[in-house]
Design a protein around this motif. Structure first.
Motif, PDB file in Angstrom:
ATOM      1  N   ASN A  83     -47.506 -38.216  65.714  1.00  7.44           N
ATOM      2  CA  ASN A  83     -46.225 -37.749  66.270  1.00  7.44           C
ATOM      3  C   ASN A  83     -45.529 -36.676  65.433  1.00  7.44           C
ATOM      4  OD1 ASN A  83     -45.590 -39.556  68.740  1.00  7.44           O
ATOM      5  ND2 ASN A  83     -46.430 -40.944  67.192  1.00  7.44           N
ATOM      6  N   SER A  84     -45.992 -36.459  64.203  1.00  8.84           N
ATOM      7  CA  SER A  84     -45.399 -35.350  63.445  1.00  8.84           C
ATOM      8  C   SER A  84     -46.031 -34.031  63.851  1.00  8.84           C
ATOM      9  CB  SER A  84     -45.571 -35.554  61.939  1.00  8.84           C
ATOM     10  OG  SER A  84     -44.797 -36.644  61.529  1.00  8.84           O
ATOM     11  N   ALA A  85     -47.225 -34.091  64.449  1.00 11.82           N
ATOM     12  CA  ALA A  85     -47.845 -32.861  64.956  1.00 11.82           C
ATOM     13  C   ALA A  85     -47.132 -32.444  66.233  1.00 11.82           C
ATOM     14  CB  ALA A  85     -49.330 -33.081  65.222  1.00 11.82           C
ATOM     15  N   GLY A 118     -40.079 -24.142  66.086  1.00 14.96           N
ATOM     16  CA  GLY A 118     -39.801 -24.211  64.658  1.00 14.96           C
ATOM     17  C   GLY A 118     -40.255 -22.964  63.908  1.00 14.96           C
ATOM     18  N   THR A 119     -41.413 -22.460  64.263  1.00 13.68           N
ATOM     19  CA  THR A 119     -41.946 -21.304  63.539  1.00 13.68           C
ATOM     20  C   THR A 119     -41.052 -20.083  63.721  1.00 13.68           C
ATOM     21  OG1 THR A 119     -44.187 -22.158  63.766  1.00 13.68           O
ATOM     22  CG2 THR A 119     -43.974 -19.794  63.320  1.00 13.68           C
ATOM     23  N   GLU A 120     -40.628 -19.857  64.954  1.00 10.97           N
ATOM     24  CA  GLU A 120     -39.734 -18.708  65.170  1.00 10.97           C
ATOM     25  C   GLU A 120     -38.406 -18.920  64.447  1.00 10.97           C
ATOM     26  OE1 GLU A 120     -38.807 -17.417  69.244  1.00 10.97           O
ATOM     27  OE2 GLU A 120     -37.028 -16.467  68.403  1.00 10.97           O
ATOM     28  N   GLU A 167     -43.020 -26.013  51.342  1.00 13.77           N
ATOM     29  CA  GLU A 167     -42.532 -25.641  52.675  1.00 13.77           C
ATOM     30  C   GLU A 167     -43.689 -25.531  53.663  1.00 13.77           C
ATOM     31  OE1 GLU A 167     -39.149 -25.319  53.567  1.00 13.77           O
ATOM     32  OE2 GLU A 167     -39.120 -26.283  51.610  1.00 13.77           O
ATOM     33  N   HIS A 168     -43.347 -25.684  54.916  1.00 11.23           N
ATOM     34  CA  HIS A 168     -44.300 -25.455  56.006  1.00 11.23           C
ATOM     35  C   HIS A 168     -44.707 -23.966  55.966  1.00 11.23           C
ATOM     36  CE1 HIS A 168     -45.603 -24.852  60.196  1.00 11.23           C
ATOM     37  NE2 HIS A 168     -45.901 -26.134  60.173  1.00 11.23           N
ATOM     38  N   PRO A 169     -45.954 -23.652  56.418  1.00  9.34           N
ATOM     39  CA  PRO A 169     -46.365 -22.235  56.422  1.00  9.34           C
ATOM     40  C   PRO A 169     -45.385 -21.313  57.162  1.00  9.34           C
ATOM     41  CG  PRO A 169     -48.232 -23.645  56.937  1.00  9.34           C
ATOM     42  CD  PRO A 169     -47.041 -24.551  56.837  1.00  9.34           C
ATOM     43  N   VAL A 182     -35.193 -24.868  51.548  1.00  8.06           N
ATOM     44  CA  VAL A 182     -35.851 -26.144  51.226  1.00  8.06           C
ATOM     45  C   VAL A 182     -35.834 -27.023  52.483  1.00  8.06           C
ATOM     46  CG1 VAL A 182     -35.783 -28.241  49.797  1.00  8.06           C
ATOM     47  CG2 VAL A 182     -35.124 -26.047  48.789  1.00  8.06           C
ATOM     48  N   MET A 183     -36.968 -27.609  52.801  1.00  7.91           N
ATOM     49  CA  MET A 183     -37.062 -28.438  54.008  1.00  7.91           C
ATOM     50  C   MET A 183     -36.342 -29.765  53.804  1.00  7.91           C
ATOM     51  SD  MET A 183     -41.095 -29.326  53.392  1.00  7.91           S
ATOM     52  CE  MET A 183     -41.555 -28.959  55.033  1.00  7.91           C
ATOM     53  N   ALA A 184     -35.940 -30.407  54.917  1.00 10.02           N
ATOM     54  CA  ALA A 184     -35.245 -31.692  54.803  1.00 10.02           C
ATOM     55  C   ALA A 184     -36.239 -32.834  54.634  1.00 10.02           C
ATOM     56  CB  ALA A 184     -34.370 -31.925  56.027  1.00 10.02           C
ATOM     57  N   ASN A 216     -40.440 -33.485  54.361  1.00  7.12           N
ATOM     58  CA  ASN A 216     -41.746 -32.855  54.245  1.00  7.12           C
ATOM     59  C   ASN A 216     -42.689 -33.379  55.325  1.00  7.12           C
ATOM     60  OD1 ASN A 216     -44.691 -33.294  52.854  1.00  7.12           O
ATOM     61  ND2 ASN A 216     -43.842 -31.260  52.530  1.00  7.12           N
ATOM     62  N   ASN A 217     -43.390 -32.442  55.975  1.00  6.25           N
ATOM     63  CA  ASN A 217     -44.238 -32.822  57.111  1.00  6.25           C
ATOM     64  C   ASN A 217     -45.547 -33.482  56.682  1.00  6.25           C
ATOM     65  OD1 ASN A 217     -44.480 -30.036  56.166  1.00  6.25           O
ATOM     66  ND2 ASN A 217     -46.221 -29.889  57.537  1.00  6.25           N
ATOM     67  N   GLU A 218     -45.939 -33.354  55.419  1.00  7.46           N
ATOM     68  CA  GLU A 218     -47.241 -33.886  55.024  1.00  7.46           C
ATOM     69  C   GLU A 218     -47.177 -35.280  54.406  1.00  7.46           C
ATOM     70  OE1 GLU A 218     -50.131 -30.205  54.630  1.00  7.46           O
ATOM     71  OE2 GLU A 218     -48.744 -30.256  52.951  1.00  7.46           O
ATOM     72  N   VAL A 226     -37.083 -29.452  60.946  1.00  8.49           N
ATOM     73  CA  VAL A 226     -37.992 -29.750  62.067  1.00  8.49           C
ATOM     74  C   VAL A 226     -38.465 -31.208  62.049  1.00  8.49           C
ATOM     75  CG1 VAL A 226     -40.293 -29.213  62.995  1.00  8.49           C
ATOM     76  CG2 VAL A 226     -38.721 -27.365  62.428  1.00  8.49           C
ATOM     77  N   GLN A 227     -38.772 -31.736  60.866  1.00  7.67           N
ATOM     78  CA  GLN A 227     -39.277 -33.125  60.790  1.00  7.67           C
ATOM     79  C   GLN A 227     -38.158 -34.132  60.505  1.00  7.67           C
ATOM     80  OE1 GLN A 227     -42.271 -34.076  61.601  1.00  7.67           O
ATOM     81  NE2 GLN A 227     -43.488 -32.214  61.470  1.00  7.67           N
ATOM     82  N   ALA A 228     -36.931 -33.638  60.379  1.00  9.18           N
ATOM     83  CA  ALA A 228     -35.841 -34.538  59.981  1.00  9.18           C
ATOM     84  C   ALA A 228     -35.052 -35.060  61.173  1.00  9.18           C
ATOM     85  CB  ALA A 228     -34.893 -33.805  59.038  1.00  9.18           C
ATOM     86  N   ALA A 276     -38.146 -28.477  69.547  1.00  6.39           N
ATOM     87  CA  ALA A 276     -37.984 -29.529  70.567  1.00  6.39           C
ATOM     88  C   ALA A 276     -39.203 -30.432  70.723  1.00  6.39           C
ATOM     89  CB  ALA A 276     -37.651 -28.882  71.912  1.00  6.39           C
ATOM     90  N   HIS A 277     -40.419 -29.874  70.532  1.00  6.93           N
ATOM     91  CA  HIS A 277     -41.592 -30.714  70.810  1.00  6.93           C
ATOM     92  C   HIS A 277     -41.800 -31.793  69.753  1.00  6.93           C
ATOM     93  CE1 HIS A 277     -44.786 -29.100  68.041  1.00  6.93           C
ATOM     94  NE2 HIS A 277     -43.997 -28.035  68.022  1.00  6.93           N
ATOM     95  N   LYS A 278     -41.021 -31.729  68.673  1.00  9.10           N
ATOM     96  CA  LYS A 278     -41.118 -32.789  67.659  1.00  9.10           C
ATOM     97  C   LYS A 278     -40.224 -33.974  68.013  1.00  9.10           C
ATOM     98  CE  LYS A 278     -43.519 -30.047  64.832  1.00  9.10           C
ATOM     99  NZ  LYS A 278     -44.902 -30.224  64.445  1.00  9.10           N
TER     100      LYS A 278
HETATM  101  C1  PLP Z   1     -41.544 -28.749  58.724  1.00  6.93           C
HETATM  102  C2  PLP Z   1     -42.024 -27.910  59.861  1.00  6.93           C
HETATM  103  N1  PLP Z   1     -41.519 -26.681  60.048  1.00  6.93           N
HETATM  104  C3  PLP Z   1     -41.911 -25.893  61.050  1.00  6.93           C
HETATM  105  C4  PLP Z   1     -42.877 -26.296  61.944  1.00  6.93           C
HETATM  106  C5  PLP Z   1     -43.307 -25.386  63.043  1.00  6.93           C
HETATM  107  O1  PLP Z   1     -42.780 -25.818  64.282  1.00  6.93           O
HETATM  108  P1  PLP Z   1     -43.389 -25.305  65.663  1.00  6.93           P
HETATM  109  O2  PLP Z   1     -44.681 -26.008  65.864  1.00  6.93           O
HETATM  110  O3  PLP Z   1     -42.357 -25.706  66.684  1.00  6.93           O
HETATM  111  O4  PLP Z   1     -43.530 -23.830  65.573  1.00  6.93           O
HETATM  112  C6  PLP Z   1     -43.447 -27.573  61.788  1.00  6.93           C
HETATM  113  C7  PLP Z   1     -44.525 -28.018  62.701  1.00  6.93           C
HETATM  114  O5  PLP Z   1     -45.345 -28.846  62.349  1.00  6.93           O
HETATM  115  C8  PLP Z   1     -43.012 -28.401  60.724  1.00  6.93           C
HETATM  116  O6  PLP Z   1     -43.533 -29.616  60.530  1.00  6.93           O
END
Ligand code: PLP
Length: 381
Positions: free
Chosen positions: A6-8, A69-71, A97-99, A144-146, A148-150, A177-179, A200-202
């Motif tokens: 569900n984090s993907a 999230g990426t945008e 951070e996320h890529p 800094v992310m809230a 961590n996605n990993e 995004v993950q918070a 939104a898809h998260k």
């Molecule tokens: C922390 C974090 N930031 C950004 C993103 C990117 O989000 P999106 O898939 O909506 O572009 C993700 C997606 O896994 C994420 O986990």
């Protein structure tokens, strides 16, 4: 089928899809059109913005819609850099951070900016002293992310807010995004945070919608220029149906939070306690309140993560090798490497990420299959 990834992405709520369908088919006008179909669409757009803002405890004019999230991350990182470059060209992002953030920062470093990466502790938390030491008079942005996605580590956003309290010229961005829906909003949307990213898809919304929080008065360069939508900040015809579905999903997720989060934590804890009984297991996520309740990252010693993912897939149990983006690239989790985990061990990592949709019977099935996978990999270990 057991979906533990569900984090993907999450499975969109039926209610959210219904809202999408309703709005897309009945309120299809372009919000910029002068006729009443346009006005209707514009009303839905603004009502959705207000609902999202209210749920987050911010103002409507502080929410700007994006495609995900990426945008959102790209926009804030690059938009702040170009807005503030006359004051300085130094930006700081954390090493985990996320890529979407890291690559945006790297891109800026190829276009005249200087980037510093704030290191993390062996537990996966940004090291505050080292972050403080990186701050310079020409620093214009800290990101800094809230969560961590990993590994699910909740970053010290409150403490970083305090660190930046007397440095108002530095923009503070939080990738949330993950918070959202996993930890209290006020823990990452502090008064000091200037920008935050969401997708939104998260949280059971539809793909292709995200938004940023931009504190009132904070400047940002637009990345998309054109017809002047979103207050001239992001031109393109708005995805009204997707945005309405996002507002619906967010309301549902937040309504359920109080019962969902303890349930998710219970499932995560049970899996953790059972896995910890096996000898050749490394557990990378912590179990304290400093970790989001939904993520558990572990590895079977000597067995590559993808082998474990596919072994579970044979039983229609879906997990992942840490983040969805690094898994296809076959890269070990960047967060684990930043924490000092040796590459070979990092390559064993797999992430399960739970949701309110999951239940204890799925946890039990997962554990039964885990035993089989563990025994099957005995020779490799
Ligand atoms: C922390 C974090 N930031 C950004 C993103 C990117 O989000 P999106 O898939 O909506 O572009 C993700 C997606 O896994 C994420 O986990």
């Amino acid at each position: 089928m057991i979906y533990f990834d569900n984090s993907a992405t999450t499975i969109p709520y039926a209610e959210s899809l219904r809202t999408y369908q309703e709005v897309a088919s009945k309120i299809f006008g372009n919000p910029s059109s002068l006729h009443n179909l346009g006005t209707k669409a514009s009303r839905i757009l603004e009502a959705s913005r207000k609902q999202i803002a209210d749920l987050l405890g911010v103002k409507s004019n502080e929410i700007l819609f994006t495609s995900g999230g990426t945008e959102s991350d790209n926009w804030v990182i690059k938009g702040v850099a170009f807005e503030k470059e006359r004051y300085g060209k130094h930006i700081i992002v954390s090493d985990i951070e996320h890529p979407a953030v890291k690559e945006s920062a790297k891109w800026l470093s190829q276009h005249g900016f200087e980037v510093s990466y704030a290191p993390v502790t062996s537990q996966g938390f940004v090291d505050l002293d080292q972050l403080a030491a990186l701050l310079r008079p020409d620093t214009i942005l800290v990101s800094v992310m809230a969560v961590n996605n990993e590994i699910g580590a909740i970053q010290p956003i409150q403490a970083i807010s305090e660190l930046l309290a007397d440095k108002p010229t530095i923009a503070f961005h939080v990738d949330a995004v993950q918070a959202i829906g996993k930890i209290p909003t006020q823990s990452y949307l502090t008064d000091r945070v200037d920008f935050a990213s969401f997708s939104a898809h998260k949280f059971h919304g539809v793909r292709g919608v995200g938004f940023i929080y931009r504190k009132e008065g904070k400047k940002l360069q637009p990345l998309l220029t054109g017809g002047g939508q979103e207050g001239d900040m992001r031109s393109t015809t708005e995805n009204v149906a997707g945005i309405a579905a996002t507002a619906k999903a967010l309301r549902l997720v937040m309504d359920k939070e109080e019962t969902a989060l303890p349930k998710i934590a219970l499932m995560r804890n049970l899996i953790h306690d059972e896995l910890a009984k096996f000898e050749d297991i490394s557990i990378f996520s912590g179990m304290s309140d400093d970790f989001a309740p939904n993520i558990l990252t572990f590895g079977i010693k000597g067995v590559r993560g993808e082998v474990v993912v596919h072994a579970f897939e044979e039983h229609e149990i879906y997990i992942s090798t840490t983040s969805a983006c690094s898994s296809k690239a076959g890269k070990p989790a960047g967060t684990l490497i930043a924490m000092g985990v040796p590459t070979k061990q990092a390559q064993t990592a797999v992430r399960i990420s739970l949701d309110d949709d999951n239940d204890m019977s799925q946890v039990e099935q997962f554990l039964t299959i885990f035993k089989q996978v563990y025994n099957k990999t005995q020779k490799v270990r």
